[in-house]
Design a protein around this motif. Sequence first.
Motif, mmCIF file in Angstrom:
data_model
loop_
_atom_site.group_PDB
_atom_site.id
_atom_site.type_symbol
_atom_site.label_atom_id
_atom_site.label_comp_id
_atom_site.label_asym_id
_atom_site.label_seq_id
_atom_site.Cartn_x
_atom_site.Cartn_y
_atom_site.Cartn_z
ATOM 1 N N ASP A 1 0.814 -1.222 0.000
ATOM 2 C CA ASP A 1 0.000 0.000 0.000
ATOM 3 C C ASP A 1 0.845 1.270 0.000
ATOM 4 N N ALA A 2 2.148 1.127 -0.240
ATOM 5 C CA ALA A 2 3.032 2.297 -0.260
ATOM 6 C C ALA A 2 2.613 3.277 -1.349
ATOM 7 N N ILE A 3 2.835 4.555 -1.095
ATOM 8 C CA ILE A 3 2.515 5.614 -2.061
ATOM 9 C C ILE A 3 3.816 6.122 -2.670
ATOM 10 N N ILE A 4 3.874 6.139 -4.001
ATOM 11 C CA ILE A 4 5.056 6.626 -4.718
ATOM 12 C C ILE A 4 4.880 8.112 -5.003
ATOM 13 N N PHE A 5 5.821 8.937 -4.500
ATOM 14 C CA PHE A 5 5.755 10.378 -4.716
ATOM 15 C C PHE A 5 6.556 10.813 -5.940
ATOM 16 N N SER A 6 7.692 10.169 -6.179
ATOM 17 C CA SER A 6 8.501 10.542 -7.347
ATOM 18 C C SER A 6 9.482 9.443 -7.679
ATOM 19 N N ILE A 7 9.871 9.405 -8.950
ATOM 20 C CA ILE A 7 10.923 8.502 -9.439
ATOM 21 C C ILE A 7 11.858 9.342 -10.295
ATOM 22 N N ASN A 8 13.141 9.417 -9.904
ATOM 23 C CA ASN A 8 14.098 10.262 -10.611
ATOM 24 C C ASN A 8 15.429 9.559 -10.781
ATOM 25 N N LYS B 1 -9.004 3.816 -14.097
ATOM 26 C CA LYS B 1 -8.202 4.707 -14.942
ATOM 27 C C LYS B 1 -6.933 4.013 -15.447
ATOM 28 N N THR B 2 -6.217 3.361 -14.538
ATOM 29 C CA THR B 2 -4.959 2.707 -14.916
ATOM 30 C C THR B 2 -5.205 1.557 -15.884
ATOM 31 N N THR B 3 -6.238 0.764 -15.627
ATOM 32 C CA THR B 3 -6.564 -0.344 -16.535
ATOM 33 C C THR B 3 -6.973 0.179 -17.907
ATOM 34 N N THR B 4 -7.710 1.290 -17.933
ATOM 35 C CA THR B 4 -8.100 1.906 -19.209
ATOM 36 C C THR B 4 -6.875 2.320 -20.006
ATOM 37 N N ILE B 5 -5.897 2.927 -19.337
ATOM 38 C CA ILE B 5 -4.669 3.340 -20.018
ATOM 39 C C ILE B 5 -3.909 2.133 -20.526
ATOM 40 N N ALA B 6 -3.841 1.064 -19.721
ATOM 41 C CA ALA B 6 -3.151 -0.157 -20.150
ATOM 42 C C ALA B 6 -3.807 -0.736 -21.399
ATOM 43 N N LYS B 7 -5.137 -0.731 -21.442
ATOM 44 C CA LYS B 7 -5.856 -1.249 -22.613
ATOM 45 C C LYS B 7 -5.570 -0.402 -23.850
ATOM 46 N N ILE C 1 2.131 1.912 -4.992
ATOM 47 C CA ILE C 1 3.194 1.198 -5.696
ATOM 48 C C ILE C 1 2.631 0.196 -6.700
ATOM 49 N N GLY C 2 1.461 -0.401 -6.394
ATOM 50 C CA GLY C 2 0.867 -1.363 -7.315
ATOM 51 C C GLY C 2 0.499 -0.744 -8.648
ATOM 52 N N THR C 3 0.062 0.509 -8.630
ATOM 53 C CA THR C 3 -0.290 1.205 -9.868
ATOM 54 C C THR C 3 0.946 1.421 -10.739
ATOM 55 N N ILE C 4 2.041 1.859 -10.104
ATOM 56 C CA ILE C 4 3.286 2.079 -10.850
ATOM 57 C C ILE C 4 3.782 0.776 -11.458
ATOM 58 N N GLU C 5 3.734 -0.296 -10.690
ATOM 59 C CA GLU C 5 4.195 -1.591 -11.200
ATOM 60 C C GLU C 5 3.316 -2.083 -12.346
ATOM 61 N N GLN C 6 1.992 -1.847 -12.254
ATOM 62 C CA GLN C 6 1.095 -2.257 -13.324
ATOM 63 C C GLN C 6 1.400 -1.532 -14.624
ATOM 64 N N PHE D 1 0.489 9.341 -29.499
ATOM 65 C CA PHE D 1 -0.354 9.535 -28.323
ATOM 66 C C PHE D 1 0.521 9.687 -27.080
ATOM 67 N N ILE D 2 0.072 10.556 -26.168
ATOM 68 C CA ILE D 2 0.647 10.643 -24.823
ATOM 69 C C ILE D 2 -0.505 10.430 -23.852
ATOM 70 N N LEU D 3 -0.410 9.363 -23.069
ATOM 71 C CA LEU D 3 -1.466 9.008 -22.122
ATOM 72 C C LEU D 3 -0.984 9.307 -20.704
ATOM 73 N N ILE D 4 -1.822 10.001 -19.939
ATOM 74 C CA ILE D 4 -1.434 10.439 -18.590
ATOM 75 C C ILE D 4 -2.394 9.847 -17.563
ATOM 76 N N ASP D 5 -1.846 9.026 -16.666
ATOM 77 C CA ASP D 5 -2.631 8.498 -15.553
ATOM 78 C C ASP D 5 -2.578 9.492 -14.400
ATOM 79 N N THR D 6 -3.649 9.560 -13.639
ATOM 80 C CA THR D 6 -3.691 10.458 -12.473
ATOM 81 C C THR D 6 -4.157 9.668 -11.255
ATOM 82 N N PRO D 7 -3.731 10.067 -10.077
ATOM 83 C CA PRO D 7 -4.138 9.331 -8.873
ATOM 84 C C PRO D 7 -5.621 9.519 -8.571
#
Length: 332
Positions: free
Chosen positions: A25-32, A160-166, A188-193, A226-232
């Motif tokens: 259930d961790a929340i990812i704030f940034s990846i750099n 939203k995330t599943t829609t973007i994956a599709k 973290i699960g969303t980022i991994e997906q 296309f550029i697809l943007i997921d949002t929390p």
Amino acid sequence: MLTRRYQARDIQTALDLVKKDLGPDAIIFSINKVNDSNFLETTEVVAGKDYPSEKIDEASSLIKLKEDLEFIKSIFIQFLSNCEENIKTNKDLFNIYSRFVAYGIDESWISKFIKKIEYKKKALISTILSHLKDSIKVIDLCSQKHSKIWAFIGPTGVGKTTTIAKLATRFALEGKKLAVAAAGSFRIGTIEQLKGYTDIIGMSFECVSKPEFLKKFIENHKNKDFILIDTPGGNPNDLIYLNQLKEILMAHPSIEKHLVLSATTKEKDLSRIYSQFTIFPIKSYVFTKIDETQEYSGIFNQLIKTHIPVSWIGIGQRVPQDIEKASKAKIA
């Protein structure tokens, strides 16, 4: 909230460290990308974890129960108050009116429409169904006249995330070039997906936490199809969440906002969610979980009231086949 930094040789290793330390259930704030003490490039992930209170707000529960009871109490009164006098006094008209209201069609809309047209029972039912279909708007986002930078917004759990994956997988199979961004703080699960799908189909993926990072990402990939943007996801009643989302999506003027809603959501909640998200210029609806319900009146009423078109409908969990371009025939 507990917040920590993790460094590793690549994104997946860093995410594994986060999951091991903070859990799924961790929340990812940034990846750099950063340089370590030996000046070697590494991946740095900033992550955190909420520790919610276990106290139950009994007062809020009682208030909600009272509101629900008052709503039920008012149903019959509202049913009659929205009905035109000539319909109340005509048995056949009242039966037709009741039939459509039972299907969930908005009472005031159906009452006014019956009043407007000449009464012939069979023709009337057919005319109402035809007019309902004509009242629905659909939009083809893949046409050249529309922006190809799409941000998908909406509450938690609507897909939203599943829609973007599709969509990403579908476009990749069609030979399109695209990039995917996760804009904001995610579990973290969303980022991994997302990373899993983008790795498989070989497309660019970044997690961006600030407007300037999103703007740079879009500029770097402006030649993509296309550029697809997921949002929390978040609570649509949380103004802090909505304003933070608005701030990051103001990064580029060409970003289109598409509101993702579940077909299983109650009509009253659909209206409330839409109202809260009107701080964004909503280009279209994406309705998910169409396969999980047989009650579509909430969708119909939402489309009739807001006049916003539907672009995509989700009909299952399979990637990429369970998403379709919206059409009046499929919705009606």
